[in-house]
Write a protein that holds these residues in place. Structure first.
Motif, short mmCIF file in Angstrom:
data_model
loop_
_atom_site.label_atom_id
_atom_site.label_comp_id
_atom_site.label_asym_id
_atom_site.label_seq_id
_atom_site.Cartn_x
_atom_site.Cartn_y
_atom_site.Cartn_z
N ALA A 168 0.83 -1.21 0.00
CA ALA A 168 0.00 0.00 0.00
C ALA A 168 0.86 1.26 0.00
CB ALA A 168 -0.93 -0.01 1.22
N ARG A 173 -0.34 5.12 -1.17
CA ARG A 173 -1.39 5.38 -0.20
C ARG A 173 -0.83 6.19 0.97
NH1 ARG A 173 -6.01 4.61 -2.94
NH2 ARG A 173 -6.13 2.51 -3.84
N SER A 174 -1.65 7.11 1.47
CA SER A 174 -1.22 7.97 2.58
C SER A 174 -1.22 7.19 3.89
CB SER A 174 -2.16 9.17 2.70
OG SER A 174 -3.46 8.75 3.08
N TRP A 176 -2.63 8.00 6.61
CA TRP A 176 -3.99 8.01 7.17
C TRP A 176 -4.86 6.96 6.50
CZ3 TRP A 176 -7.19 8.81 10.84
CH2 TRP A 176 -8.55 8.96 10.59
N TRP A 177 -4.73 6.80 5.19
CA TRP A 177 -5.51 5.78 4.47
C TRP A 177 -5.13 4.38 4.94
CZ3 TRP A 177 -5.03 1.49 1.47
CH2 TRP A 177 -6.13 1.12 0.69
N ILE A 178 -3.83 4.15 5.11
CA ILE A 178 -3.36 2.83 5.58
C ILE A 178 -3.85 2.55 6.99
CG2 ILE A 178 -1.30 1.50 6.17
CD1 ILE A 178 0.14 2.94 3.89
N ARG A 180 -6.49 3.81 8.47
CA ARG A 180 -7.95 3.65 8.51
C ARG A 180 -8.41 2.34 7.88
NH1 ARG A 180 -11.71 5.64 4.84
NH2 ARG A 180 -10.01 6.76 3.81
N ARG A 181 -7.77 1.92 6.81
CA ARG A 181 -8.23 0.74 6.08
C ARG A 181 -7.61 -0.56 6.58
NH1 ARG A 181 -10.78 1.44 1.14
NH2 ARG A 181 -11.97 3.41 1.21
N HIS A 182 -6.38 -0.50 7.08
CA HIS A 182 -5.66 -1.73 7.42
C HIS A 182 -5.37 -1.88 8.92
CE1 HIS A 182 -5.33 -2.78 3.27
NE2 HIS A 182 -4.53 -1.76 2.96
#
Length: 274
Positions: A168, A173-174, A176-178, A180-182
């Motif tokens: 990721a 991917r940022s 924050w995205w990592i 939140r999603r992972h």
């Protein structure tokens, strides 16, 4: 089949525990306060049909005092455990994601708190905060966050080395995205179970502080106050003043422990297959 049996039993146990807590809170809310008033005509009565937990030296109904005191101690313990768990999540996450210096500061703080005698730390913090419910909540929250923070820190450090996290990052991917999603979905089960398993420790230590006189006011019934007041009378044969409230506290604390372990069975595939 064994997986379904294990999770089915755990779900049944969770339902029974939640039913007990619901009955306890509802009983405290709808019980009349008349049992808390003095009645010298019925003082020091042993357990009977009219007074299942007996009466104290002022004629107060010990069942009413125990239920209301246990509910009050329960609320304080739950609030303290919640604050402690949030502190654990924040510091554990910062320790694992904000670099070596932040990690060193947090781990040193964890070692310092864990090296301090638990009861001494509770008394010092409660006294410094002025006692009362606020002092008890702060004292328990300050002294109980370390173990869960270590668990969350270890989980995040392990996740950072996972292949899908590294992929990721390479895909742009940022952070924050990592997270939140992972990371967040992976941490939530550990956080929830750790929060529930903190409840019994928080409730017991809140009751212990009150028993020692660093907690709530004697005018407000709580389990710690009931046990503290009963010590001067138990040697004269009035065993029910301490035994029955004490057993009620132990049952409540044990059910929280059972609830946390049952949730672990449901959320952890490896445990659920045992």
């Amino acid at each position: 089949m064994r997986l379904m049996d294990g999770r089915g039993r755990a779900a049944w146990v969770i339902g029974l525990c939640l039913a007990y807590f619901a009955v306890l809170v509802a009983s405290s809310r709808f019980m009349s306060d008349s049992g808390l008033t003095t009645d010298f005509l019925h003082k020091k009565l042993p357990p009977c049909l009219e007074y299942p937990f007996g009466t104290d030296w002022l004629g107060r109904d010990m069942l009413v005092r125990t239920v209301k005191g246990l509910t009050r101690s329960l609320g304080i313990g739950l609030l303290a455990a919640t604050v402690s768990s949030v502190v654990s999540a924040v510091l554990g996450t910062l320790s694992a994601t904000m670099g070596r210096r932040t990690d060193a500061v947090v781990t040193t703080l964890i070692d310092l708190i864990m090296a301090t005698p638990h009861l001494v730390l509770l008394i010092l913090v409660s006294f410094a905060c002025g006692g009362g419910a606020t002092g008890v909540i702060i004292a328990v929250a300050v002294s109980h966050w370390t173990r869960l923070a270590r668990i969350i820190r270890a989980e995040i450090l392990q996740l950072k080395q996972a292949e899908y996290i590294m992929v990721a990052r390479k895909l742009g991917r940022s952070p924050w995205w990592i997270a939140r999603r992972h990371m967040l979905p992976h941490i939530i089960p550990q956080f929830t179970i750790g929060l529930i398993l903190l409840f019994p420790h928080a409730i017991l230590h809140a009751a212990g502080l009150t028993f020692l006189g660093f907690g709530l006011s004697p005018h407000n019934p709580s389990i710690g106050i009931l046990l503290s007041e009963s010590m001067r009378h138990i040697s004269t044969g009035y065993w029910w003043l301490a035994i029955l409230p004490g057993l009620s506290l132990l049952v409540t604390v044990k059910l929280f422990d059972v609830l946390g372990n049952s949730l672990r069975v449901i959320t952890d595939p490896k445990t659920s297959q045992e």
